[in-house]
Design a protein around this motif. Structure first.
Motif, PDB file in Angstrom:
ATOM      1  N   VAL A  66      54.337  26.590  63.191  1.00 60.84           N
ATOM      2  CA  VAL A  66      55.451  27.544  63.233  1.00 60.84           C
ATOM      3  C   VAL A  66      55.260  28.588  62.137  1.00 60.84           C
ATOM      4  N   GLU A  67      55.768  29.784  62.405  1.00 65.28           N
ATOM      5  CA  GLU A  67      55.746  30.881  61.442  1.00 65.28           C
ATOM      6  C   GLU A  67      57.153  31.027  60.871  1.00 65.28           C
ATOM      7  N   GLN A  68      57.219  31.096  59.545  1.00 65.46           N
ATOM      8  CA  GLN A  68      58.515  31.282  58.892  1.00 65.46           C
ATOM      9  C   GLN A  68      58.299  32.022  57.581  1.00 65.46           C
ATOM     10  N   ALA A  72      52.540  30.405  57.723  1.00 65.76           N
ATOM     11  CA  ALA A  72      52.321  29.467  58.828  1.00 65.76           C
ATOM     12  C   ALA A  72      52.409  28.048  58.286  1.00 65.76           C
ATOM     13  N   TYR A  73      53.222  27.242  58.937  1.00 66.98           N
ATOM     14  CA  TYR A  73      53.373  25.831  58.588  1.00 66.98           C
ATOM     15  C   TYR A  73      52.902  24.998  59.769  1.00 66.98           C
ATOM     16  N   THR A  74      52.143  23.963  59.473  1.00 63.44           N
ATOM     17  CA  THR A  74      51.693  23.029  60.496  1.00 63.44           C
ATOM     18  C   THR A  74      52.370  21.696  60.236  1.00 63.44           C
ATOM     19  N   PHE A  75      53.000  21.164  61.276  1.00 65.39           N
ATOM     20  CA  PHE A  75      53.701  19.886  61.162  1.00 65.39           C
ATOM     21  C   PHE A  75      52.995  18.836  62.011  1.00 65.39           C
ATOM     22  N   ALA A 114      62.497  28.261  53.306  1.00 69.46           N
ATOM     23  CA  ALA A 114      61.512  28.565  54.356  1.00 69.46           C
ATOM     24  C   ALA A 114      61.064  27.278  55.051  1.00 69.46           C
ATOM     25  N   ILE A 115      60.855  26.213  54.283  1.00 64.21           N
ATOM     26  CA  ILE A 115      60.474  24.932  54.890  1.00 64.21           C
ATOM     27  C   ILE A 115      61.646  24.350  55.668  1.00 64.21           C
ATOM     28  N   ASN A 116      62.869  24.495  55.164  1.00 66.20           N
ATOM     29  CA  ASN A 116      64.060  24.035  55.896  1.00 66.20           C
ATOM     30  C   ASN A 116      64.124  24.659  57.286  1.00 66.20           C
ATOM     31  N   GLN A 117      63.891  25.960  57.349  1.00 67.05           N
ATOM     32  CA  GLN A 117      63.944  26.663  58.628  1.00 67.05           C
ATOM     33  C   GLN A 117      62.726  26.343  59.483  1.00 67.05           C
ATOM     34  N   ALA A 118      61.571  26.187  58.851  1.00 65.80           N
ATOM     35  CA  ALA A 118      60.347  25.868  59.596  1.00 65.80           C
ATOM     36  C   ALA A 118      60.449  24.508  60.274  1.00 65.80           C
ATOM     37  N   VAL A 119      61.035  23.538  59.592  1.00 66.58           N
ATOM     38  CA  VAL A 119      61.150  22.208  60.202  1.00 66.58           C
ATOM     39  C   VAL A 119      62.091  22.250  61.410  1.00 66.58           C
ATOM     40  N   GLU A 120      63.117  23.069  61.351  1.00 64.90           N
ATOM     41  CA  GLU A 120      64.021  23.195  62.498  1.00 64.90           C
ATOM     42  C   GLU A 120      63.281  23.799  63.698  1.00 64.90           C
ATOM     43  N   LEU A 121      62.460  24.813  63.441  1.00 68.86           N
ATOM     44  CA  LEU A 121      61.664  25.408  64.522  1.00 68.86           C
ATOM     45  C   LEU A 121      60.675  24.393  65.089  1.00 68.86           C
TER      46      LEU A 121
END
Length: 132
Positions: A66-68, A72-75, A114-121
């Motif tokens: 996800v992009e936030q 770019a964050y990879t989960f 940013a991580i809070n929102q990225a995890v939701e996405l």
């Protein structure tokens, strides 16, 4: 005197094998690979995705990017068995390095918005992929 079973009271010959097949299918579905707490002690901030997969000795169930906030964050999604039940457990990579890992609730309390929102996405993507 014992009652005599009528032919209509008997179970069809196909019923028992079908019941066994259904039960085996349910057990296999519940037996997805799961992490244990003892495996988590080997994780360190800054590890590469391939390193985490190697030390956890299993690949993630899903990978979501996800992009936030321009990053770019990879989960990596796993299931973690905590002794009572199994729950979603995530590893978050930023710029290819392990930044944070934990349950969804722990991510929501993480001090970086940013991580809070990225995890939701990422969760939205995980839910979408599971409902297909």
């Amino acid at each position: 005197m014992l009652p005599i079973a009528l032919k209509s009271d008997r179970v069809p010959s196909w019923f028992k094998p079908a019941l066994v097949a259904v039960l085996v299918t349910l057990l296999v579905a519940c037996a997805a690979p799961q992490l244990r707490y003892s495996q988590l002690v080997v994780l360190n901030k800054g590890m590469l995705p391939a390193q985490t997969i190697a030390v956890l000795q299993q690949p993630p169930i899903t990978v979501q990017v996800v992009e936030q906030a321009g990053k770019a964050y990879t989960f990596h999604r796993y299931q973690l068995y905590n002794g009572l039940y199994s729950d979603v457990y995530l590893l978050c990579f930023e710029q290819g390095k392990l930044k944070y890992w934990g349950y969804v609730e722990e991510f929501r309390r993480y001090p970086d918005p940013a991580i809070n929102q990225a995890v939701e996405l990422a969760l939205d993507k995980i839910i979408d992929s599971e409902t297909r």
